[in-house]
Design an enzyme around this catalytic site. Sequence first.
Site, short mmCIF file in Angstrom:
data_model
loop_
_atom_site.label_atom_id
_atom_site.label_comp_id
_atom_site.label_asym_id
_atom_site.label_seq_id
_atom_site.Cartn_x
_atom_site.Cartn_y
_atom_site.Cartn_z
N LYS A 158 3.45 0.61 9.97
CA LYS A 158 3.61 1.88 9.25
C LYS A 158 2.94 3.03 9.99
O LYS A 158 3.41 4.17 9.94
CB LYS A 158 3.02 1.75 7.84
CG LYS A 158 3.97 1.10 6.86
CD LYS A 158 3.55 1.31 5.42
CE LYS A 158 2.36 0.51 5.05
NZ LYS A 158 2.04 0.57 3.61
N ARG A 199 6.54 -13.19 9.06
CA ARG A 199 7.15 -11.88 8.86
C ARG A 199 8.40 -11.77 9.72
O ARG A 199 8.56 -12.50 10.70
CB ARG A 199 6.17 -10.76 9.20
CG ARG A 199 5.75 -10.71 10.66
CD ARG A 199 4.76 -9.58 10.91
NE ARG A 199 5.34 -8.28 10.70
CZ ARG A 199 4.64 -7.15 10.65
NH1 ARG A 199 3.33 -7.19 10.79
NH2 ARG A 199 5.23 -5.99 10.47
N GLU A 216 0.86 -1.18 0.00
CA GLU A 216 0.00 0.00 0.00
C GLU A 216 0.90 1.23 0.00
O GLU A 216 1.80 1.34 0.84
CB GLU A 216 -0.90 0.02 1.24
CG GLU A 216 -1.83 1.22 1.28
CD GLU A 216 -2.61 1.34 2.58
OE1 GLU A 216 -3.51 2.19 2.66
OE2 GLU A 216 -2.29 0.59 3.53
#
Length: 636
Positions: A361, A351, A128
């Site tokens: 983020k 992850r 994104e």
Amino acid sequence: MKLDELKPLEALLTADFRQIEPRLQALDKHLILRTYLDGYTLGDIDTKIWLALRGNRAAVSFIKRGSLANLARWFNYIEENHPEIQAEVKAKDAAAKAKVAAASKAGASYALALQNADQGVVTRFLPEPSGYLHIGHAKAALLSDYFAHQAYKGQLRLRLDDTNPSKEKQEYQDAIIEDLALMGIKPDTVTYTSDYFDYLYDMCVRMIKEGHAYADDTDQETMRDERWKGIASARRDRSIEENLRIFTEEMKNGTEEGLKNCIRAKLSVDNPNKALRDPVIYRCNIETPHHRTGTKWKMYPMYDFACPVVDSHEGVTHALRSTEYTDRNPQYQWFIDTLKLRQVYMWDFARMNFIRTFLSKRKLAKLVDTGKVWGWDDPRMPTIRGVRRRGMGIPALRDFILKQGPSRNVVTMDWTNFWASNKKEIDPIAPRHTAIAKKDAVKVIVKGADAPAEPVKQEKPKHPKNKEVGTKQVTFANELIMDQADAKSFKDGEEITIMGWGNGFVRNIDSSAEVIPTFEIDLNLAGDVKSTEKKVTWLASKGQTLVPAELWDFDYLITKDVLQEEDNMEDFLNPVTETMEEAWCDEASATLKKDDIIQLERRGYYRVDKGLNDWKEGEEKKLVLFCIPTGKTGSK
């Protein structure tokens, strides 16, 4: 089955099991009274169909169970009695193993056995554009790139998931594309979710018409509470006509009624997996124009809806996602099944988590917005640009991440291994330079028969073990400067080694003084450098123009190894995360430029953040050097 029915089967038997099951049953029926599919010996049709089935793991597993007795008999007979066709199978298996072995040097297993890989592999990276890429994104991107371009001769699609104009910027979009290029990732295609807004709109209309979605004007807090408790929304049974009107007229035009509504998929009210409790798939946003489509749209699809729909539409075959999406996998599959879309296979990988680091983020943006850091490329930030600015090389970054492999095991790593892998890359090629702290630098008078009366310059290698790095001029003079800390450790009459020159005896030093201003050295170049305890750095203060420098070092941004969900980030922010020391560097360092990597003798490795020629006219020119961690002491 007739011959013209058997011939196309080779291509059809590589699909997923649900598609090939009727064909397997037809083959089983065909083989009731036959040893071979066609004729009385192994021919072209038997060979091709057997190899097609052998390459489909789901098919082999099903056949071996024996529920289709005739097909199992035929398959096993070919396998046991016709070794001539095994060579192709073995060659194909060996090639696959060789492809994954290259990324398994540290023990990470890449043997994922992607479903239907023989039919082609198309992966995608789906960031994104609401911030800069961090090292967690790097893993997703590199793994998708690896399976597309190395393990298989496939394709990698980069699709920027620009469905939330409130958070997204052109700046972030451009930075993502640049960072991927820096990492050596070259997507075969670059698209945007916004390219498919019309298609997604049509898919949502279809879901509403088929009774799979509804408009809901329940306030956010109540909706959250109802989803948590498994309570159906009062709007769940609205008529299809009412839902269509709200979506296609009110929400599409951003009217007052439209803004109160969202569209929810009708999956489940009380499924134990809360991700399946009627997720929102469309919501209005009229406050911020989209950075690509402007004000054309007043409503935008949610990730959970857009992701599977566009993945299937674009031709993605395998979607690699981190394990944080595992609970959403059934939801992803529900959209594929409900809309009868082409199947996309999913694979979850863990992850990367690091101690004293967060990869959210939202939290990283808060640090930037509140001025806690200099920006997204701050060397303390876990962004791709941050770790590169700190001194991490791209080859080391790629190597470290690929060595982690696509495992699902979630671990929190120390930074030591990360930076140790970088040291292996930079140590053989980093030119050596010298820096002496400006504060309380000690003046040293060099005496003795070997002392030069006038400054002398000599050509010396920049690297003691790598001639390819080149040479530099080193100035020898009878006046030097040394670090105060070194001088305070000397005793009068002690023999020391002046690195790169030779031995000398310390004379006329007052070791008890709080600050030592000066002392003398009586050169003894015949002395044995192996016999001395102290080897010290120095710079000639005559015969060269010393270069002013700032030596920066950095610490972790937070004080707690692992932040929990309930932790308040501000409570754990490290109050001091940077230190700077002013120093003098040797004259040869004047040619250093931004992004050069060097080693300062006895200090460590540094990345040049600014060279002398990187300043604007009128600004004070100096080197700005950032200390690169080596893995010995963690991040700092």
